[in-house]
Design a protein around this motif. Structure first.
Motif, PDB file in Angstrom:
ATOM      1  N   GLY A   1       0.843  -0.588   0.207  1.00 52.71           N
ATOM      2  CA  GLY A   1      -0.123   0.130  -0.090  1.00 52.71           C
ATOM      3  C   GLY A   1       1.063   1.370  -0.110  1.00 52.71           C
ATOM      4  O   GLY A   1       2.313   1.239  -0.222  1.00 52.71           O
ATOM      5  N   ASP A   2       0.568   2.416   0.205  1.00 51.77           N
ATOM      6  CA  ASP A   2       1.171   3.767  -0.106  1.00 51.77           C
ATOM      7  C   ASP A   2       1.809   4.276   1.042  1.00 51.77           C
ATOM      8  O   ASP A   2       2.351   5.056   1.276  1.00 51.77           O
ATOM      9  CB  ASP A   2      -0.142   4.521  -1.029  1.00 51.77           C
ATOM     10  N   ASN A   3       1.078   3.460   2.518  1.00 45.08           N
ATOM     11  CA  ASN A   3       1.418   4.153   3.887  1.00 45.08           C
ATOM     12  C   ASN A   3       1.127   3.057   5.007  1.00 45.08           C
ATOM     13  O   ASN A   3       0.813   3.244   5.650  1.00 45.08           O
ATOM     14  CB  ASN A   3       0.223   5.053   3.813  1.00 45.08           C
ATOM     15  N   VAL A   4       1.802   2.188   4.116  1.00 46.24           N
ATOM     16  CA  VAL A   4       1.608   0.509   5.226  1.00 46.24           C
ATOM     17  C   VAL A   4       2.519   0.928   6.109  1.00 46.24           C
ATOM     18  O   VAL A   4       2.385   0.104   7.914  1.00 46.24           O
ATOM     19  CB  VAL A   4       2.494  -0.705   4.788  1.00 46.24           C
ATOM     20  N   TYR A   5       3.048   1.690   6.780  1.00 46.36           N
ATOM     21  CA  TYR A   5       4.454   2.183   7.895  1.00 46.36           C
ATOM     22  C   TYR A   5       3.500   3.262   9.038  1.00 46.36           C
ATOM     23  O   TYR A   5       4.692   3.752   9.610  1.00 46.36           O
ATOM     24  CB  TYR A   5       5.585   2.699   7.514  1.00 46.36           C
ATOM     25  N   ALA A   6       2.555   4.103   8.422  1.00 45.44           N
ATOM     26  CA  ALA A   6       2.016   5.131   9.585  1.00 45.44           C
ATOM     27  C   ALA A   6       1.623   4.411  11.089  1.00 45.44           C
ATOM     28  O   ALA A   6       1.841   4.928  11.287  1.00 45.44           O
ATOM     29  CB  ALA A   6      -0.042   5.190   8.435  1.00 45.44           C
ATOM     30  N   LYS A   7       1.155   3.496  11.081  1.00 46.76           N
ATOM     31  CA  LYS A   7       0.537   2.765  12.230  1.00 46.76           C
ATOM     32  C   LYS A   7       2.293   2.393  13.098  1.00 46.76           C
ATOM     33  O   LYS A   7       2.116   3.328  14.072  1.00 46.76           O
ATOM     34  CB  LYS A   7      -0.327   1.277  12.481  1.00 46.76           C
ATOM     35  N   PRO A   8       2.771   1.704  12.659  1.00 45.95           N
ATOM     36  CA  PRO A   8       5.123   1.785  13.439  1.00 45.95           C
ATOM     37  C   PRO A   8       5.133   3.403  13.775  1.00 45.95           C
ATOM     38  O   PRO A   8       5.660   3.847  14.185  1.00 45.95           O
ATOM     39  CB  PRO A   8       5.032   0.875  12.637  1.00 45.95           C
ATOM     40  N   ALA A   9       4.734   4.447  12.452  1.00 46.89           N
ATOM     41  CA  ALA A   9       5.529   5.327  12.831  1.00 46.89           C
ATOM     42  C   ALA A   9       5.090   6.047  14.052  1.00 46.89           C
ATOM     43  O   ALA A   9       6.076   6.961  15.394  1.00 46.89           O
ATOM     44  CB  ALA A   9       5.069   6.315  11.734  1.00 46.89           C
ATOM     45  N   VAL A  10       3.628   6.188  14.046  1.00 45.09           N
ATOM     46  CA  VAL A  10       2.780   6.552  15.320  1.00 45.09           C
ATOM     47  C   VAL A  10       3.629   5.544  17.063  1.00 45.09           C
ATOM     48  O   VAL A  10       3.526   6.030  18.214  1.00 45.09           O
ATOM     49  CB  VAL A  10       1.737   6.064  15.384  1.00 45.09           C
TER      50      VAL A  10
END
Length: 591
Positions: A122-131
């Motif tokens: 996906g385009d934003n698969v790392y959003a949750k690990p970043a948070v």
């Protein structure tokens, strides 16, 4: 880097004094039965427009497929590369390249009868690990009541005794027993010490992450728990870092230097949460390298906070200038140690300070444009223009070089020399990444204490190189280090808590053990092939020929492989700030 004082802990004696809480599984799939080993994927996922590769242990199969994780339907087929022996893992490996697959979804890699852990595209698969990475700092706040609906962590507010911490030594500025308000700041790692070294380098990287990708941060992003108040007008990320900067400034002394750390005299048992560790707290040491690092982080902060709070930015700059004045007046390096000060905390000791002075001078030149800082860099150009290594709390040369290369008005001749050194090192990192079957930048000798941090730092340097000399290969090399972090490694292990299917369940973390709350976003040390790290790791290495890249234990008392630290998380946060964009998370969606 390993903290040598930990060797005074006898593993059996300490374990006998500790209550070990049952680990709490954070994500449902963490307890899932592991698939057959040998299909090494990024268990978080792959970005749509970037490379998508997996390492495959040779089984004689020559083809692979990507299947829908829910239906099992084949969505992509390809040929595996030729098998090659990887000396670091001891495996013969092939590579599966499915970069052409760009359809968003959740998939598994299939080779013969084997299937991998699931992963997303996906385009934003790392959003949750970043948070998660940024929130881990929030949940490590000292002297702060925490009521977190995401993790269930409840703390009354750890170590109120920091309000009147005792100075441990007498010198020209203080007397032993003087009281100092040392409240605030983040707990450093699995213990409850607070250290200027890791505070400075971690906060600096977080500030750099914001400075370079401000559009990826906003208010409300970190879903602060009850007990944590966001600073008005600031994105959550800057509100969080300000909490650390404010603590560090409390430790600055009248002469411009800083105290070195705040801790107790004994290592707390694992039954002790921050709000039940009632031992007296002390302010220890004075160290010129950590003072310089502190000044560098404030210099970055002066740039970052200026658009939001000019007064606060001026304060940061003034205190950074005070550090510089102190160092000018004290050209010899200093690391003060007093008997007993390492009995309940790590030393973070460094007998020299040139690389940290260079970093401070470069950041001050970038922030102020004052040529006196550049003049210092020219004075120490023999060291300043050398090829760097990955940066860490005891060698900040690369950070100094990057700051200078990013500054306006720099001398063209000196810039050229530094640029060649910095980019030359980046090219070496890229070559290692492209040669390694897992895409990991680590050399054999870099699988030491905090090897995960080493790899992430090398990835961060590749991103920095891309800003100096744009090159898509640098970006892919940086992204490869996140793939390594999230499970594309010989252990199929995510070295960040709370993400992927095979995460650390027993991190060396007193908050986890004493409360039962599992905090996601903590980066653990990872494989450590250097003997003498901790009793469990030492015994493991002595048990047989353990491959270098597999020298890791997911057990509580392996602090040399399974402890987290704030400076381990920081390069992950820096990388994720580039590759992840904000998403509308709530407490429920973060669970």
């Amino acid at each position: 880097m390993k903290r040598l004082a930990r060797l005074v802990l006898a593993g059996s004696a300490l374990a006998a004094s500790c209550l070990t809480a049952a680990p709490v599984t954070f994500a449902a799939d963490a307890a899932a039965t592991a698939p057959e080993s040998g299909l090494h994927v990024d268990q978080v996922g792959y970005l749509t427009g970037h490379e998508k590769k997996a390492a495959v242990k040779d089984s004689g199969e020559t083809a692979f497929s990507i299947v829908d994780a829910a239906t099992g339907a084949t969505v992509y087929e390809g040929k595996l590369s030729a098998a090659k022996l990887d000396a670091l893992s001891g495996e013969r490996l092939r590579q599966a390249d499915f970069s052409a697959l760009r359809k968003a979804g959740t998939y598994r890699l299939k080779v013969g009868a084997q299937t991998s852990y699931p992963f997303a595209i996906g385009d934003n698969v790392y959003a949750k690990p970043a948070v998660y990475a940024w929130r881990s700092y929030t949940l490590a706040r000292s002297n702060t009541p925490i009521d977190d609906p995401v993790t269930g962590l409840h703390l009354a507010g750890g170590h109120p005794q920091d309000k009147a911490a005792e100075v441990y030594f007498t010198d020209a500025l203080n007397k032993k027993g003087d009281k100092l308000d040392a409240t605030g700041g983040w707990y450093d790692a699995g213990d409850y010490g607070k250290y200027m070294t890791t505070a400075a380098i971690a906060s600096a990287q977080l500030l750099m992450a914001y400075e370079e990708e401000p559009g990826h941060f906003r208010a409300g992003q970190l879903v602060f728990p009850k007990g944590v108040k966001a600073e008005k007008g600031l994105p959550d990320a800057l509100s969080e870092v300000k909490f650390e900067l404010d603590w560090m400034q409390k430790l600055q002394r009248k002469d411009g230097s800083t105290f070195h750390k705040v801790a107790g005299m004994t290592w707390p048992g694992f039954d002790k949460s921050p709000d039940t560790d009632t031992q007296p707290r002390f302010v220890f040491g004075n160290c010129s390298s950590s003072s310089a690092m502190y000044g560098a982080s404030l210099a970055i902060g002066a740039r970052v906070y200026a658009p939001f709070d000019a007064r606060y930015a001026r304060q940061l700059r003034k205190n950074a200038e005070r550090v510089w004045s102190y160092l000018e007046q004290h050209p010899e390096p200093l690391y003060r140690t007093d008997e007993g000060q390492e009995s309940g905390s790590g030393p973070y000791n460094k007998a020299t300070d040139l690389e940290e002075r260079i970093w401070l001078a470069a950041e001050m030149f970038r922030t102020t444009g004052d040529k006196k800082y550049e003049a210092y860099l020219k004075k120490v150009s023999d060291r300043f223009t050398q090829k760097p290594g990955f940066y860490t709390w005891d060698n900040c040369l690369a950070l100094g070089q990057y700051a200078y290369l990013s500054a306006a008005g720099a001398d063209p001749l000196l810039t050229g020399q530094v640029r060649r050194a910095f980019l030359g090192y980046a090219d070496e990192l890229l070559a290692k990444t492209e040669k390694d079957p897992f895409g990991c930048a680590l050399s054999a000798e870099e699988y030491t204490w905090a090897s995960t941090k080493n790899a992430l730092t090398e990835g961060s340097l590749l991103l920095m190189a891309n800003r100096i000399a744009p090159n898509p290969a640098y970006v892919e090399g940086a992204l490869s280090q996140l793939h390594y972090l999230f499970g594309r490694n010989s252990l199929d292990k995510c070295f960040m808590t709370g993400v992927g299917s095979n995460m650390p369940l027993h991190p060396h973390n007193r908050i986890h053990e004493s409360t039962g709350a599992y905090v996601p976003g903590l980066v653990v040390g990872g494989p450590n092939h250097v003997s003498g790290g901790d009793p469990d790791q030492t015994k493991y290495l002595e048990s047989g020929k353990i491959p270098i890249a597999k020298s890791y234990l997911d057990v509580l008392m392996s602090w040399s492989t399974n402890e987290y630290a704030i400076d381990y998380i920081a390069p992950a946060a820096y990388l994720l700030a580039y590759f992840a964009e904000p998403a509308a998370f709530t407490a429920d969606t973060l669970k």
